[in-house]
Design a protein around this motif. Structure first.
Motif, PDB file in Angstrom:
ATOM      1  N   ARG A  79       0.788  -1.556   0.290  1.00  0.00           N
ATOM      2  CA  ARG A  79      -0.077  -0.256  -0.076  1.00  0.00           C
ATOM      3  C   ARG A  79       1.007   1.100   0.479  1.00  0.00           C
ATOM      4  O   ARG A  79       0.578   2.262   0.033  1.00  0.00           O
ATOM      5  CB  ARG A  79      -1.276   0.550   1.325  1.00  0.00           C
ATOM      6  CG  ARG A  79      -1.597  -1.564   1.246  1.00  0.00           C
ATOM      7  CD  ARG A  79      -3.118  -1.098   2.413  1.00  0.00           C
ATOM      8  NE  ARG A  79      -2.226  -0.733   3.567  1.00  0.00           N
ATOM      9  CZ  ARG A  79      -2.109  -1.319   4.381  1.00  0.00           C
ATOM     10  NH1 ARG A  79      -4.267  -1.352   4.794  1.00  0.00           N
ATOM     11  NH2 ARG A  79      -2.096  -0.368   5.721  1.00  0.00           N
ATOM     12  N   ALA A  80       2.084   0.985  -0.040  1.00  0.00           N
ATOM     13  CA  ALA A  80       2.936   2.029  -0.175  1.00  0.00           C
ATOM     14  C   ALA A  80       2.828   3.538  -1.301  1.00  0.00           C
ATOM     15  O   ALA A  80       2.561   4.620  -0.721  1.00  0.00           O
ATOM     16  CB  ALA A  80       4.255   1.879  -0.698  1.00  0.00           C
ATOM     17  N   THR A  81       2.749   3.015  -1.998  1.00  0.00           N
ATOM     18  CA  THR A  81       1.921   4.179  -3.247  1.00  0.00           C
ATOM     19  C   THR A  81       0.837   4.536  -2.998  1.00  0.00           C
ATOM     20  O   THR A  81       0.608   6.200  -3.621  1.00  0.00           O
ATOM     21  CB  THR A  81       1.751   3.729  -4.927  1.00  0.00           C
ATOM     22  OG1 THR A  81       0.649   2.729  -4.163  1.00  0.00           O
ATOM     23  CG2 THR A  81       2.780   2.943  -5.058  1.00  0.00           C
ATOM     24  N   ALA A  82      -0.169   4.683  -2.214  1.00  0.00           N
ATOM     25  CA  ALA A  82      -1.624   5.975  -1.219  1.00  0.00           C
ATOM     26  C   ALA A  82      -1.196   6.648  -0.344  1.00  0.00           C
ATOM     27  O   ALA A  82      -1.863   7.145   0.257  1.00  0.00           O
ATOM     28  CB  ALA A  82      -2.447   4.001  -0.707  1.00  0.00           C
ATOM     29  N   TRP A  83       0.037   6.766   0.771  1.00  0.00           N
ATOM     30  CA  TRP A  83       0.808   6.778   1.477  1.00  0.00           C
ATOM     31  C   TRP A  83       1.121   8.034   1.065  1.00  0.00           C
ATOM     32  O   TRP A  83       2.672   8.201   0.325  1.00  0.00           O
ATOM     33  CB  TRP A  83       1.451   6.570   2.511  1.00  0.00           C
ATOM     34  CG  TRP A  83       0.303   5.625   3.323  1.00  0.00           C
ATOM     35  CD1 TRP A  83      -0.819   5.692   3.545  1.00  0.00           C
ATOM     36  CD2 TRP A  83       1.154   3.784   3.985  1.00  0.00           C
ATOM     37  NE1 TRP A  83      -1.126   4.529   4.083  1.00  0.00           N
ATOM     38  CE2 TRP A  83      -0.482   3.253   4.621  1.00  0.00           C
ATOM     39  CE3 TRP A  83       2.277   2.546   3.724  1.00  0.00           C
ATOM     40  CZ2 TRP A  83      -0.799   1.860   4.793  1.00  0.00           C
ATOM     41  CZ3 TRP A  83       1.608   1.833   4.161  1.00  0.00           C
ATOM     42  CH2 TRP A  83       0.873   1.582   4.605  1.00  0.00           C
ATOM     43  N   SER A  84       1.323   9.210   2.170  1.00  0.00           N
ATOM     44  CA  SER A  84       2.078  10.145   1.636  1.00  0.00           C
ATOM     45  C   SER A  84       4.418   9.735   2.546  1.00  0.00           C
ATOM     46  O   SER A  84       3.371   8.878   3.050  1.00  0.00           O
ATOM     47  CB  SER A  84       1.965  11.535   2.708  1.00  0.00           C
ATOM     48  OG  SER A  84       2.620  11.129   4.050  1.00  0.00           O
ATOM     49  N   ASP A  85       4.634  10.393   2.101  1.00  0.00           N
ATOM     50  CA  ASP A  85       6.493  10.163   3.317  1.00  0.00           C
ATOM     51  C   ASP A  85       6.093  10.060   4.181  1.00  0.00           C
ATOM     52  O   ASP A  85       6.726   8.820   5.224  1.00  0.00           O
ATOM     53  CB  ASP A  85       7.395  10.826   2.103  1.00  0.00           C
ATOM     54  CG  ASP A  85       7.575  10.970   0.858  1.00  0.00           C
ATOM     55  OD1 ASP A  85       7.091   9.614   0.475  1.00  0.00           O
ATOM     56  OD2 ASP A  85       7.742  11.793   0.365  1.00  0.00           O
ATOM     57  N   ALA A  86       5.411  11.161   5.300  1.00  0.00           N
ATOM     58  CA  ALA A  86       5.219  10.688   5.879  1.00  0.00           C
ATOM     59  C   ALA A  86       4.503  10.212   6.414  1.00  0.00           C
ATOM     60  O   ALA A  86       5.484   9.047   7.936  1.00  0.00           O
ATOM     61  CB  ALA A  86       4.321  12.567   7.023  1.00  0.00           C
ATOM     62  N   GLU A  87       4.159   9.633   5.952  1.00  0.00           N
ATOM     63  CA  GLU A  87       2.436   7.980   6.742  1.00  0.00           C
ATOM     64  C   GLU A  87       3.743   7.012   6.347  1.00  0.00           C
ATOM     65  O   GLU A  87       3.128   6.015   7.155  1.00  0.00           O
ATOM     66  CB  GLU A  87       1.686   8.418   5.365  1.00  0.00           C
ATOM     67  CG  GLU A  87       0.209   9.570   6.809  1.00  0.00           C
ATOM     68  CD  GLU A  87      -0.548   9.691   4.832  1.00  0.00           C
ATOM     69  OE1 GLU A  87      -1.906   9.400   5.453  1.00  0.00           O
ATOM     70  OE2 GLU A  87      -0.505   9.211   4.186  1.00  0.00           O
ATOM     71  N   LEU A  88       4.193   6.636   5.374  1.00  0.00           N
ATOM     72  CA  LEU A  88       4.821   5.805   5.187  1.00  0.00           C
ATOM     73  C   LEU A  88       5.810   5.655   6.136  1.00  0.00           C
ATOM     74  O   LEU A  88       6.223   4.057   6.664  1.00  0.00           O
ATOM     75  CB  LEU A  88       5.490   6.039   3.628  1.00  0.00           C
ATOM     76  CG  LEU A  88       6.256   4.494   3.039  1.00  0.00           C
ATOM     77  CD1 LEU A  88       5.721   3.005   3.209  1.00  0.00           C
ATOM     78  CD2 LEU A  88       7.447   4.712   1.888  1.00  0.00           C
TER      79      LEU A  88
END
Length: 94
Positions: free
Chosen positions: A40-49
């Motif tokens: 699911r990495a592409t769905a998150w911002s850098d901070a969320e990741l």
């Protein structure tokens, strides 16, 4: 069998006992979390990741992981590098 401390033994080069079983459950769960994060990495911002990777590593180590380690792993996931969590169901001991 060598006893390292109460509840932790080494048998045939692998950790055994109640403490090892707890660590094995955490290792398996961290692997599942990292697999979900990569999916699911592409769905998150850098901070969320970064936060998700931090959570997975904290779950495994039971302490706050070094920010540099989290950033490196998050960057690898963001670039699409498959992060292998080599957990075989047993924890090797040196």
């Amino acid at each position: 069998m060598t006893t390292l401390e109460e509840g932790l033994h080494v048998r045939d080069g692998y950790a055994a006992g109640p403490l090892a079983e707890s660590a094995e459950r955490r290792a398996a769960r961290a692997g599942m979390l990292l697999g979900d994060i990569q999916a699911r990495a592409t769905a998150w911002s850098d901070a969320e990741l970064f936060d998700q990777v931090h959570h997975a590593l904290r779950h495994f180590t039971q302490r706050t992981p070094h920010a540099g380690q989290v950033r490196t792993l998050a960057d690898q996931i963001r670039r699409g590098t498959v992060v292998a969590w080599d957990y075989t169901g047993r924890l090797p001991c040196a």
